[in-house]
Design a protein around this motif. Structure first.
Motif, PDB file in Angstrom:
ATOM      1  N   ALA A  42     -38.947  -3.857 -69.824  1.00 54.30           N
ATOM      2  CA  ALA A  42     -38.606  -3.606 -68.420  1.00 54.30           C
ATOM      3  C   ALA A  42     -39.869  -3.662 -67.574  1.00 54.30           C
ATOM      4  CB  ALA A  42     -37.924  -2.249 -68.287  1.00 54.30           C
ATOM      5  N   ARG A  43     -40.945  -3.065 -68.058  1.00 56.07           N
ATOM      6  CA  ARG A  43     -42.179  -3.038 -67.280  1.00 56.07           C
ATOM      7  C   ARG A  43     -42.813  -4.416 -67.157  1.00 56.07           C
ATOM      8  NH1 ARG A  43     -44.709   2.830 -68.863  1.00 56.07           N
ATOM      9  NH2 ARG A  43     -42.695   3.876 -68.646  1.00 56.07           N
ATOM     10  N   GLY A  65     -34.586   3.052 -60.706  1.00 60.06           N
ATOM     11  CA  GLY A  65     -34.839   1.639 -60.934  1.00 60.06           C
ATOM     12  C   GLY A  65     -36.290   1.280 -60.680  1.00 60.06           C
ATOM     13  N   MET A  86     -33.510  -4.154 -77.335  1.00 60.86           N
ATOM     14  CA  MET A  86     -32.653  -3.018 -77.697  1.00 60.86           C
ATOM     15  C   MET A  86     -32.192  -3.092 -79.141  1.00 60.86           C
ATOM     16  SD  MET A  86     -30.555  -2.994 -74.163  1.00 60.86           S
ATOM     17  CE  MET A  86     -29.474  -1.612 -74.438  1.00 60.86           C
ATOM     18  N   HIS A 111     -32.539  -5.520 -67.001  1.00 62.51           N
ATOM     19  CA  HIS A 111     -31.314  -5.772 -67.748  1.00 62.51           C
ATOM     20  C   HIS A 111     -30.190  -4.926 -67.154  1.00 62.51           C
ATOM     21  CE1 HIS A 111     -29.417  -6.002 -72.064  1.00 62.51           C
ATOM     22  NE2 HIS A 111     -28.510  -6.067 -71.121  1.00 62.51           N
ATOM     23  N   ARG A 156     -30.073  -1.387 -58.664  1.00 68.46           N
ATOM     24  CA  ARG A 156     -31.023  -0.610 -59.456  1.00 68.46           C
ATOM     25  C   ARG A 156     -31.969  -1.537 -60.215  1.00 68.46           C
ATOM     26  NH1 ARG A 156     -27.610   2.397 -62.703  1.00 68.46           N
ATOM     27  NH2 ARG A 156     -27.854   0.889 -64.375  1.00 68.46           N
ATOM     28  N   ARG A 205     -33.910   3.767 -70.305  1.00 68.90           N
ATOM     29  CA  ARG A 205     -34.850   2.935 -71.055  1.00 68.90           C
ATOM     30  C   ARG A 205     -34.973   1.578 -70.389  1.00 68.90           C
ATOM     31  NH1 ARG A 205     -33.038   3.936 -76.391  1.00 68.90           N
ATOM     32  NH2 ARG A 205     -34.574   5.594 -76.579  1.00 68.90           N
ATOM     33  N   LEU A 206     -33.840   1.019 -69.952  1.00 72.33           N
ATOM     34  CA  LEU A 206     -33.863  -0.294 -69.320  1.00 72.33           C
ATOM     35  C   LEU A 206     -34.569  -0.250 -67.970  1.00 72.33           C
ATOM     36  CD1 LEU A 206     -30.285  -1.586 -70.175  1.00 72.33           C
ATOM     37  CD2 LEU A 206     -32.454  -2.262 -71.194  1.00 72.33           C
ATOM     38  N   ALA A 207     -34.697   0.954 -67.407  1.00 71.71           N
ATOM     39  CA  ALA A 207     -35.419   1.069 -66.140  1.00 71.71           C
ATOM     40  C   ALA A 207     -36.910   1.316 -66.398  1.00 71.71           C
ATOM     41  CB  ALA A 207     -34.836   2.192 -65.303  1.00 71.71           C
ATOM     42  N   GLY A 208     -37.311   1.303 -67.643  1.00 74.22           N
ATOM     43  CA  GLY A 208     -38.728   1.452 -67.943  1.00 74.22           C
ATOM     44  C   GLY A 208     -39.139   2.866 -68.297  1.00 74.22           C
ATOM     45  N   VAL A 209     -38.157   3.782 -68.474  1.00 72.62           N
ATOM     46  CA  VAL A 209     -38.494   5.157 -68.838  1.00 72.62           C
ATOM     47  C   VAL A 209     -38.668   5.242 -70.350  1.00 72.62           C
ATOM     48  CG1 VAL A 209     -37.693   7.545 -68.850  1.00 72.62           C
ATOM     49  CG2 VAL A 209     -37.158   6.061 -66.917  1.00 72.62           C
ATOM     50  N   SER A 210     -39.733   5.877 -70.792  1.00 73.08           N
ATOM     51  CA  SER A 210     -39.889   6.113 -72.216  1.00 73.08           C
ATOM     52  C   SER A 210     -39.066   7.349 -72.580  1.00 73.08           C
ATOM     53  CB  SER A 210     -41.356   6.326 -72.563  1.00 73.08           C
ATOM     54  OG  SER A 210     -41.447   6.951 -73.817  1.00 73.08           O
ATOM     55  N   GLU A 268     -29.797   5.015 -72.370  1.00 73.05           N
ATOM     56  CA  GLU A 268     -29.978   3.570 -72.478  1.00 73.05           C
ATOM     57  C   GLU A 268     -30.379   2.952 -71.137  1.00 73.05           C
ATOM     58  OE1 GLU A 268     -26.798   0.338 -73.607  1.00 73.05           O
ATOM     59  OE2 GLU A 268     -27.748   1.171 -75.395  1.00 73.05           O
ATOM     60  N   SER A 269     -29.677   3.348 -70.083  1.00 66.07           N
ATOM     61  CA  SER A 269     -30.022   2.822 -68.762  1.00 66.07           C
ATOM     62  C   SER A 269     -31.429   3.252 -68.362  1.00 66.07           C
ATOM     63  CB  SER A 269     -29.042   3.325 -67.710  1.00 66.07           C
ATOM     64  OG  SER A 269     -27.832   2.663 -67.846  1.00 66.07           O
ATOM     65  N   ASN A 320     -28.035   9.183 -69.032  1.00 67.88           N
ATOM     66  CA  ASN A 320     -27.766   7.908 -69.698  1.00 67.88           C
ATOM     67  C   ASN A 320     -29.065   7.344 -70.268  1.00 67.88           C
ATOM     68  OD1 ASN A 320     -27.117   5.265 -70.420  1.00 67.88           O
ATOM     69  ND2 ASN A 320     -25.641   5.057 -68.766  1.00 67.88           N
ATOM     70  N   ARG A 372     -22.194  -1.493 -66.860  1.00 71.35           N
ATOM     71  CA  ARG A 372     -22.985  -1.089 -65.677  1.00 71.35           C
ATOM     72  C   ARG A 372     -24.038  -0.026 -65.910  1.00 71.35           C
ATOM     73  NH1 ARG A 372     -17.187  -0.447 -64.282  1.00 71.35           N
ATOM     74  NH2 ARG A 372     -16.633  -2.623 -64.275  1.00 71.35           N
ATOM     75  N   GLY A 373     -23.918   0.763 -66.963  1.00 73.52           N
ATOM     76  CA  GLY A 373     -24.969   1.745 -67.259  1.00 73.52           C
ATOM     77  C   GLY A 373     -25.264   2.699 -66.129  1.00 73.52           C
ATOM     78  N   ARG A 433     -29.310  -8.219 -75.520  1.00 75.10           N
ATOM     79  CA  ARG A 433     -29.883  -7.019 -76.137  1.00 75.10           C
ATOM     80  C   ARG A 433     -31.106  -7.362 -76.973  1.00 75.10           C
ATOM     81  NH1 ARG A 433     -26.396  -2.484 -76.156  1.00 75.10           N
ATOM     82  NH2 ARG A 433     -27.286  -1.707 -78.079  1.00 75.10           N
ATOM     83  N   PRO A 435     -37.728  -1.540 -75.335  1.00 75.15           N
ATOM     84  CA  PRO A 435     -37.027  -1.858 -74.080  1.00 75.15           C
ATOM     85  C   PRO A 435     -37.801  -1.420 -72.835  1.00 75.15           C
ATOM     86  CG  PRO A 435     -35.527  -0.812 -75.630  1.00 75.15           C
ATOM     87  CD  PRO A 435     -36.863  -0.824 -76.286  1.00 75.15           C
ATOM     88  N   GLU A 436     -38.392  -0.206 -72.882  1.00 76.18           N
ATOM     89  CA  GLU A 436     -39.079   0.249 -71.674  1.00 76.18           C
ATOM     90  C   GLU A 436     -40.279  -0.635 -71.339  1.00 76.18           C
ATOM     91  OE1 GLU A 436     -38.536   2.248 -74.372  1.00 76.18           O
ATOM     92  OE2 GLU A 436     -40.244   3.547 -74.792  1.00 76.18           O
ATOM     93  N   PRO A 470     -26.819  -3.739 -68.005  1.00 83.91           N
ATOM     94  CA  PRO A 470     -26.023  -3.753 -69.228  1.00 83.91           C
ATOM     95  C   PRO A 470     -24.536  -3.871 -68.946  1.00 83.91           C
ATOM     96  CG  PRO A 470     -26.695  -1.512 -68.722  1.00 83.91           C
ATOM     97  CD  PRO A 470     -27.339  -2.402 -67.695  1.00 83.91           C
ATOM     98  N   SER A 521     -34.083  -8.019 -74.555  1.00 87.95           N
ATOM     99  CA  SER A 521     -34.710  -6.851 -73.941  1.00 87.95           C
ATOM    100  C   SER A 521     -35.117  -5.790 -74.972  1.00 87.95           C
ATOM    101  CB  SER A 521     -33.797  -6.250 -72.872  1.00 87.95           C
ATOM    102  OG  SER A 521     -32.596  -5.820 -73.441  1.00 87.95           O
TER     103      SER A 521
END
Lengths: 399, 293, 239
Positions: free
Chosen positions: C79-80, C105, C56, C85, C151, B178-183, B175-176, B173, C90-91, C51, C75-76, C87, C54
């Motif tokens: 997050a840092r 997470g 997106m 976020h 997460r 990315r939202l967790a800070g992964v590039s 998008e998720s 996933n 639930r993502g 969105r 976005p990354e 979504p 964050s």
């Protein structure tokens, strides 16, 4: 009102608030019923007809006429691929196999020496059948084989289908090597000059168009060219009609959203299998035409794969899901390849003509990638967008 | 019986070759969902680089390592420059672009390195042993060893490191992740880089065994690798290895024992691909998506 | 509460998708320790707001987090910076296990307390602990929502963005969810920006709220005020 500033072509932004007047939808088609468009297309058609029907065969050397014939049949195969890939969204990188099938059926029927060895028996497929008489047979054979191969495609989609069709391109040459007994026992079915001579009735046409038959060399290339031209004309007309028919709309609907297409009563299996069969028949007929120029049917792994790719290149360069795009793409591909192969400067640069010739696939490859970045809808699609932009800017906004 | 065993060994050796390239295919499919039709030609180009380095006087092992590192960088660069803009596009566009890469690498390899077949020196002595009546080749041992090592390292990377977790997360996933800070971009580059590196290693070790290096060296191997990956499941590294072995052995036995398929042995891998895609699209080891909404 | 700088300050925010503009310049703030709720009908721009914050989707205007501009940040990076976020939908990373979801997470963290944090959230959400080695995609919607929140919390965020956490959940599960969220806020002072259609539950844990209509802010006020506002009651509380 700044918020409609980013409106992309083809997308009408919703009028904001009560102040926005309702918009009248634009007429369908590239430019509607614009008289300038009508005149331009009329002039272009006349010039085009003069060039292709008279100028090319009467003024160019036989080798150059053959090149035009080749462009026609590569374009024809790409047109067939377009039915499957462009309109129906099923990607094939194996259409070189159907092309080869057409070429072999035609060559085997025309030649009296070659035969197919299968199940312990020799199948001659005919001796000295006239070229034109082989075409209906090729069409039927390819329709049937295409349909048979289309059935698995009902369950295999997208990149996976591409992988399976790659198998066609790889396996077809092996199959011919195993079963076809042509010249010297190889899978090459060579034809003699006499086999390829135009039929007697070709002489009835006035000499303005058809050189007299005793001028054998001139007559052969012109005959091949005219046959290709007529066949391509008919089959392009067929695509044009298909694109506007119920079946054509069903093809596109299935491509864009299979589930939705099914819910409105489209028979998925019928549409997808028909697309495969039709497109195989086009490629097969293109293969038949190739026999007139190459004077043989022959399938190697590299060649069959390269042909398959060439059809795909012609298709995307010209424009997927357009009527004339793949044909234009076919001409570009064939003439570009020819041009690169003749560049003396490249040969000097690499100290060998063999190495210089290798550059055309590299340029094809890189060109394809660049094309996908900047002009994913091909030359016809791209110029259609450009034309729409021009006419939109010029015409007064409808309010 | 002896013939059977020797064909079996032969099949295992071929199978290991297919598995190495299938691993590369799986890595890319897992991270980006793309079937990379250019994987074989990328490996071909890398192998030419290895050959060229040995020609410059580098020791074979050193040449292979250098080529693997360069291929890693090259693979990552290809992802960033060539694949990134089209990753979300239709299958047609992806096929076109990977075929474009195929053509470009194949002909550039010839333009740059020449059209003549080249001999790559072996990285280890060509020995054979007689073990309990079975003729065991050094080639087989080395290839099996390298493949096993690749599998262990890959497993450690994917299952035991944070980067591996991020790689798998991006595959699952983006998008998720990315939202967790992964590039996400870096992970895709990593996936392509690793795949290119695996291909380079496979090519450099395989070509000296099978043939001289020529422009068509990798094409048949790619076909079998696709069959292996399809059989094992395009998203399963373990499946790629098992699939490779099955395909290799099946092919060796077909060539030996099935006369009806003389000259058309490639029906076997493509038949396998078609059968798997028709009846068990997830492959033997691929994950069938379980997802409740 | 720090003197003057809000935790999140959004001003004149405009955003959309391609040619379609959804947000037409909205302003709101989240102060440290606050739960702010954004109410609105479908298509009002709630999800778009989150969105845009964050990173997106591209946006114009001002988005400041702890006084630093976030506009145009990927976005990354957002997050840092400390914004987690959750979504809509639930993502869930379906093919990964529950525990791997949690460890992901914490991807941006560099400290050594990840394992103890995992255990901590297993205590808060016991269902997750029971299923730690299970494929996350095979859990029920409610469990996946808990997982998504856990997460997000694994990154030790300063602000959590929650996009319709109640979507598709049974009423009893939703109630439990908001109970946990309220507790989290009271006990840890974690700031939240919640987008919801279930106004009753959301206002129950919120400090302040905004009502979004067609991409602009229509009503603002304290949670108590909104809960008694006639228009809001009619539109979002079904009374």
């Amino acid at each position: 009102m700044s918020r409609t500033g980013e409106t992309a072509p083809g997308v009408t932004a919703r009028p904001a608030g009560a102040g926005g007047a309702a918009r009248v939808p634009r007429p369908a088609g590239p430019a509607g019923r614009n008289p300038a468009w009508l005149v331009t297309s009329l002039v272009l058609s006349v010039l085009g007809a003069y060039f292709f029907v008279y100028y090319v065969p009467q003024n160019y050397a036989p080798s150059r006429v053959d090149l035009f014939t080749e462009a026609l049949f590569v374009g024809l195969a790409a047109t067939g691929l377009n039915i499957l890939t462009g309109f129906n969204g099923q990607v094939s990188i194996g259409h070189g196999a159907f092309f080869g099938l057409g070429a072999y059926v035609t060559a085997l029927m025309m030649d009296d020496r070659a035969y197919v060895e299968f199940a312990g028996r020799e199948w001659g497929l005919g001796d000295g059948v006239p070229f034109l008489a082989t075409l209906p047979v090729v069409a039927v054979v390819c329709l049937v084989v295409g349909a048979l191969i289309g059935f698995p495609a009902l369950r295999v989609k997208g990149l996976y289908l591409a992988l399976v069709t790659l198998g066609l391109a790889v396996l077809f040459p092996d199959l011919t090597k195993r079963f076809v007994r042509g010249t010297g026992g190889t899978n090459l079915v060579g034809l003699r000059g006499a086999d390829l001579a135009p039929p007697d009735w070709y002489d009835w046409f006035p000499d303005v168009i058809a050189d007299p038959l005793d001028d054998y060399v001139g007559a052969r290339d012109q005959w091949a060219y005219y046959v290709a031209l007529v066949l391509v004309g008919l089959l392009l007309l067929a695509v044009h009609l298909i694109a506007r028919s119920r079946f054509g709309r069903a093809l596109i609907a299935v491509r864009d959203h299979e589930a939705a297409a099914e819910t409105v009563g489209i028979d998925l299996a019928r549409v997808k299998v028909s697309a495969f069969a039709l497109s195989a028949a086009y490629a097969g007929l293109a293969g038949s035409l190739s026999v007139l120029v190459a004077r043989q049917a022959n399938a190697g792994r590299v060649e069959t794969f390269q042909l398959s790719i060439e059809f795909l290149v012609a298709l995307v360069v010209g424009g997927t899901a357009t009527v004339f795009g793949p044909m234009i793409g076919g001409f570009l591909v064939v003439f570009f390849r020819d041009w690169i192969d003749q560049q003396q400067r490249l040969e000097d640069l690499f100290d060998s003509s063999a190495r210089a010739k290798l550059l055309s696939p590299a340029i094809f490859g890189i060109g394809l990638i660049v094309m996908m970045f900047f002009l994913p809808d091909g030359i016809v699609g791209g110029s259609r967008r450009a034309w729409r932009r021009v006419t939109r800017r010029r015409s007064h906004p409808i309010t | 019986m002896d013939l059977f065993v020797s064909q079996l060994m032969n099949g295992i050796e071929r199978g290991v070759i297919y598995a190495s390239l299938a691993l590369a295919l799986v890595l890319i499919f897992k991270t980006t969902g793309i079937l990379n039709f250019a994987q074989g030609e990328m490996a071909l180009f890398s192998t030419y680089v290895t050959w060229w380095l040995t020609e410059q006087g580098l020791a074979v092992w050193l040449a292979i390592v250098t080529s693997v590192v360069l291929s890693f960088l090259g693979g990552a660069a290809i992802e960033r420059v060539v694949m990134r803009p089209v990753e979300q596009s239709s299958p047609l566009v992806i096929v076109i672009v990977t075929i474009g890469l195929f053509l470009a690498f194949n002909s550039l390899a010839q333009v740059v390195f020449g059209v003549e077949a080249e001999v790559i020196p072996r990285a280890y002595p060509n020995e054979r042993w007689d073990v309990a009546g079975v003729n065991l080749k050094m080639d087989t041992v080395v290839l099996v060893g390298i493949l096993a090592l690749e599998c262990v390292l890959l497993w450690l990377l994917l299952q035991r490191t944070k980067v591996g977790l991020a790689l798998r997360a991006v595959a699952s996933n983006p998008e998720s992740s990315r939202l967790a800070g992964v590039s996400v971009g870096s992970m895709l580059m990593l996936g392509w880089g690793l795949a290119a590196a695996l291909g380079a290693l496979a090519g450099s070790l395989v070509v000296p065994i099978t043939t001289a290096l020529n422009p068509a060296s990798m094409q048949e191997i790619l076909v079998f690798a696709f069959a292996a990956a399809a059989l094992g499941g395009f998203d399963s590294p373990l499946g790629a290895v098992v699939g490779g072995l099955v395909v290799g052995v099946a092919n060796a036995l077909t060539i030996q024992y099935v006369d009806a398929l003389d000259g058309i042995e490639l029906l076997v891998p493509f038949g396998l691909i078609l059968a798997v895609l028709l009846f068990r699209p997830a492959g033997l080891f691929g994950k069938v998506h379980v997802e409740r909404v | 509460m720090s003197a003057d700088v809000p935790l999140l300050r959004v001003a004149e925010l405009s955003a959309g998708y391609g040619p379609v503009q959804v947000l037409h310049g909205i302003d709101f703030t989240v102060e440290p320790g606050e739960v702010v709720v954004i109410l609105g009908a479908n298509g009002a721009g709630k999800t778009t707001t989150l969105r845009a914050v964050s990173g997106m989707i591209p946006a114009r205007g001002t988005v400041e987090f702890e006084g630093r501009s976030l506009l145009g940040t990927r976005p990354e990076k957002v997050a840092r910076a400390g914004i987690a976020h959750v979504p809509q939908g639930r993502g869930t990373l379906a093919e990964l296990t529950v525990e791997e979801n949690l460890r992901l997470g914490a991807f941006a963290r560099r400290d050594a307390q990840v394992a103890s944090d995992v255990e901590r959230w297993y205590e808060v959400f016991p269902r997750l602990g029971e299923r730690r080695d299970q494929q996350a995609g095979s859990m029920s919607g409610g469990e996946q929502q808990m997982l998504a929140i856990a997460r997000a919390l694994m990154s030790r965020p300063k602000l959590v963005l929650l996009d319709e956490p109640s979507l598709g959940l049974a009423p009893i599960v939703t109630q439990e969810l908001f109970r946990v969220l309220g507790e989290l806020n009271r006990e840890t002072g974690l700031s939240m920006l919640v987008v919801e259609q279930n106004a009753g539950l959301a206002l129950g844990i919120a400090t302040r709220g905004y009502v979004l209509e067609a991409g602009t802010i229509a009503v603002t006020g304290s949670a108590a005020d909104l809960a008694t506002n006639d228009d809001v009651r009619k539109a979002y509380l079904g009374i």
